[in-house]
Design a protein around this motif. Structure first.
Motif, short mmCIF file in Angstrom:
data_model
loop_
_atom_site.label_atom_id
_atom_site.label_comp_id
_atom_site.label_asym_id
_atom_site.label_seq_id
_atom_site.Cartn_x
_atom_site.Cartn_y
_atom_site.Cartn_z
N VAL A 60 4.40 -48.72 -18.69
CA VAL A 60 3.39 -47.46 -18.41
C VAL A 60 4.87 -46.21 -18.69
CG1 VAL A 60 2.22 -45.46 -18.38
CG2 VAL A 60 0.95 -47.89 -17.48
N ARG A 112 -6.56 -47.24 -15.11
CA ARG A 112 -6.73 -46.81 -16.55
C ARG A 112 -5.30 -45.75 -15.86
NH1 ARG A 112 -8.32 -42.64 -19.88
NH2 ARG A 112 -10.24 -41.40 -18.24
N ARG A 117 -3.37 -44.27 -22.18
CA ARG A 117 -5.00 -45.69 -21.83
C ARG A 117 -6.29 -45.28 -22.61
NH1 ARG A 117 -1.64 -50.24 -20.89
NH2 ARG A 117 -0.06 -49.43 -21.71
#
Length: 779
Positions: free
Chosen positions: A621, A582, A586
């Motif tokens: 990301v 993860r 998020r």
């Protein structure tokens, strides 16, 4: 009838100080070929002879004033040549005036900005501490690899005398190197061993003492590194001292010097022309007779030349004074009462230079049987103009084949700009690959990395070879290492403004309700060992959909982008499976399937290490924060481990041009195999600063004796207890507390003469997983 010995360079220098013109002429003839060989690596065209003439003139000036070398003329001359080229470029770019340049005395090596730090290496410091005569014989015999018979006239010795002097000089170098180590206080039990190391290398120790050294070195990484460098001191000289004296293009200089050359009157005429162009303020500085000596030197050379090459007799006789009938060529010198007329430097018309290419090819890490690997090709244009289009033919060893690149993240060739192959297009051909690229600009470098597969029965032997064509230019290169039976192959490699990073955490910990557990989790107390606890699942994300989870903080450089990212996880057990990951910010986990699983056996049972390429996931990301991993297959209980690590190569605009590589080989270290060495092939030469991220499993903080080295002694990790004698202590980047059985450590050092990563354990048995390195490029 006796045969007179030739006069040595030291004799000739002393004679030149006394005004003997022909003595300096003899020095010129002995060493002008070497000066030209180096100058041709640095400049082009007529400027080569200008640089050579100016360099000899500067040394004559210094010698006439009582300075300059005493015996080591060759190394002194090469230093002056490099400094002359550097100063000429500064004058032309208006960075310095000619008056400032004249103030230097090249009594120490001129350190090129590209080689800063090289002079601080132990082998270079040891060499520079030797007597000048010893340095001279080592330079000629070991660095330039000249035969003793060729060196004999320079030192005024016979060939046997040169060999004997070289032997004494090598031994002196070893002793000086040992003294450098002893200068920084070693551990108490290392000092007596270091004191015997020189005799050990010579084979001069008694059997009992030799056995004691063997036993100590087998468990002491610092002393083992010293022994390796002492044993291969000749290679250390060529790798470290060669570039220190001759500069980054030492390889080209050595190759050019090996070619036969002819010394004739043309060089002397250019030297005379150079002298006549000396500004009058320089003539004042040498008015004490040096200019007249120079002119006499040239006159004597020209009288015997008669426009033909000078042929020297086989036996060189002592230099005599020039005949009285040879009148020195008068050079105008202002009277002391006159004020010198300042002559501005001539304005040089810009001439288009030529491209000068240097190429290398190496396996990154190792080419290991039955495993994939990476072959790296690097080129740099040291010239003044762009090259023509590049065409490269890569010849792979038998049993090694090219694997065409797949999707992003599996490609082995991400360069600057990130995500491309820097303009290269490669295709497999019989026996290797053929690659093409557009022109390479002056001062620029390029690299391409090819993924290969090594067959199970690939023969050991020669390494990959490279042939490059760029218009009329032709280059060849060959890797030093070929296929190996064991080693660590590269997972990924790249060049550019790049850096490595790694974080990680454990997924098992001591039971929170047990007395002393909370203290141990804070890295306190005396129970920091998974052998002392029944290890249970750690679940830190406070979510109902995970049974075990942990996080680690990742902070990347400002303005960075992800080039490559790999996720590794390991646990006790004989079955691997997926992991949940993860990213920061998020809410949902992503299930990541292993792309590769390696099984190994530790004393208490089977363990695995799994790998997955997560470049796309991590690259999307684009933020710092906590990464979470959860629910890997694991077993609970005493002496169990489970953990994860995220390893990255990222761009860093603040970093210099660097090389980066990821090596992963799940290898058990400890027990019967207490030492593991991973060759670091294909990286920068020695003395280049390196950063290494290490991922290791099943280390115990209370079992000391774990050491890591890059060839220059045991290194202290950047986290945990920071103890160089206990590196694998249950600490991980991105986490403040205890990470039982999981170590993600950062170490930094300069690469040694024979670059390699060595891991040694004394009491512990660990599973070494990953090494990610970034090292500043020298080219």
């Amino acid at each position: 009838m006796g045969v007179e010995s030739p006069q040595s360079d030291a004799d000739l220098l002393e004679a030149a100080r006394q005004g003997n013109a022909a003595a300096y002429g003899e020095l010129y003839e002995r060493h002008v070929a070497a000066a030209r060989a180096l100058a041709r690596q640095l400049v082009r065209g007529a400027e080569v002879e200008d640089v050579v003439a100016e360099s000899f003139t500067k040394i004559l000036d210094l010698v006439g004033r009582g300075g300059g070398p005493d015996s080591g003329f060759r190394t002194y001359l090469l230093t002056v040549v490099r400094r002359t080229v550097y100063d000429r470029s500064r004058v032309e770019s208006r960075q310095v005036t000619t008056g400032e340049i004249e103030l230097y005395d090249p009594g120490v090596p001129f350190v090129d900005p590209a080689l800063v730090g090289l002079e601080k290496s132990l082998i270079a410091r040891a060499y520079l501490s030797l007597p000048e005569r010893w340095r001279a014989v080592l330079w000629h015999t070991e660095v330039e690899r000249a035969k003793p018979a060729d060196v004999a006239p320079l030192l005024g010795l016979s060939a046997n005398g040169v060999a004997a002097l070289a032997y004494r000089a090598r031994e002196g170098l070893r002793q000086a190197y040992l003294q450098m180590h002893l200068g920084s206080p070693p551990q108490h039990d290392c000092r007596p061993v270091l004191g015997k190391m020189g005799a050990y290398v010579r084979g001069g120790l008694a059997r009992r003492d030799s056995k004691a050294v063997d036993e100590h070195v087998s468990g002491c990484e610092e002393c083992h590194g010293v022994l390796l460098e002492l044993t291969d001191v000749n290679r250390g000289l060529r790798v470290m001292v060669g570039p220190l004296i001759a500069g980054p293009l030492f390889g080209g200089y050595a190759a050019a010097l090996a070619k036969p050359g002819v010394v004739g009157a043309g060089g002397a005429l250019r030297l005379l022309g150079r002298l006549r162009r000396v500004p009058k303020q320089q003539q004042v500085a040498v008015a004490g007779g040096t200019v007249v000596v120079t002119a006499a030197v040239l006159a004597s050379l020209l009288l015997v030349a008669d426009e033909q090459p000078i042929v020297r007799p086989p036996s060189i006789t002592p230099v005599a004074q020039p005949p009285a009938s040879v009148a020195p060529v008068p050079v105008p010198v202002p009277m002391p009462s006159e004020r010198p007329v300042e002559v501005p430097p001539p304005v040089k018309q810009a001439r288009p230079g030529k491209a000068r290419l240097r190429a290398t090819i190496d396996a990154l890490g190792s080419l290991v049987r039955a495993q994939p690997g990476i072959v790296g090709i690097r080129l740099r244009n040291y010239g003044e103009s762009p090259s023509e289009e590049l065409a490269a033919q890569v010849d792979l060893p038998d049993g090694v084949t090219l694997v065409p690149p797949a999707r992003r993240g599996h490609s082995a060739a991400l360069l600057d700009p990130v995500g491309t192959v820097d303009g290269w297009a490669c295709r497999p051909v019989r026996g290797g690959a053929r690659c093409a690229r557009g022109a390479l600009q002056a001062g620029q470098g390029t690299a391409v990395f090819l993924r290969v597969l090594v067959a199970d029965e690939a023969p050991e032997g020669a390494g990959p070879a490279l042939r490059v064509a760029a218009g009329s230019l032709r280059l060849q290169a060959r890797a030093e290492e070929g296929v190996r039976v064991s080693g660590a192959p590269a997972r990924f490699a790249t060049d550019g403004k790049v850096a490595v990073r790694a974080i990680g955490n454990t997924l098992l910990s001591c039971p929170a309700e047990r007395a002393g557990c909370q203290e141990t989790r804070r890295r306190q107390g005396t129970q920091r060992d998974n052998d002392l606890w029944p290890m249970t699942r750690l679940d830190q994300d406070e979510r109902s959909d995970t049974a075990s989870s942990s996080g680690a903080e990742l902070t990347l450089p400002r303005g960075s982008e992800v080039v490559w990212a790999g996720l590794y996880w390991s646990a006790t057990g004989d079955e691997a499976g997926p992991v949940k990951l993860r990213p920061p910010g998020r809410r949902k986990y992503t299930t990541v399937q292993p792309g590769e699983v390696t099984m190994r056996e530790l004393p208490l049972g089977p363990v695995y290490q799994a790998f997955a390429d997560v470049t796309e996931l991590v690259g999307d990301v684009r933020r710092n924060g906590t990464w979470w991993a959860a629910d890997v297959p694991m077993k609970e209980g005493v002496s169990r481990h489970a953990g994860w690590s995220l390893v990255l190569i990222v761009t860093d605009p603040a970093e210099p041009y660097s090389q980066a590589v990821v090596l992963d080989t799940a290898t058990v270290v400890g027990g019967q195999a207490r030492r593991m060495r991973v060759p670091l092939g294909g990286l920068s030469p020695a003395a280049a600063p390196a950063r290494v991220e290490l991922v290791t499993w099943e280390g115990d903080a209370d079992l000391r004796g774990d050491k890591v080295s890059l060839g220059s002694g045991a290194l202290a990790p950047g986290g945990g207890d920071r103890d160089p004698a206990n590196v694998f202590d249950g600490s991980s980047n991105g986490v403040a507390g205890m990470t039982f059985g999981t170590d993600v450590d950062t170490v930094g050092a300069e690469l040694g003469v024979d670059p390699g990563l060595t891991i040694v354990t004394d009491k512990d048995v660990v599973l070494f997983g990953v090494a990610a390195l970034s090292v500043r490029a020298r080219s």
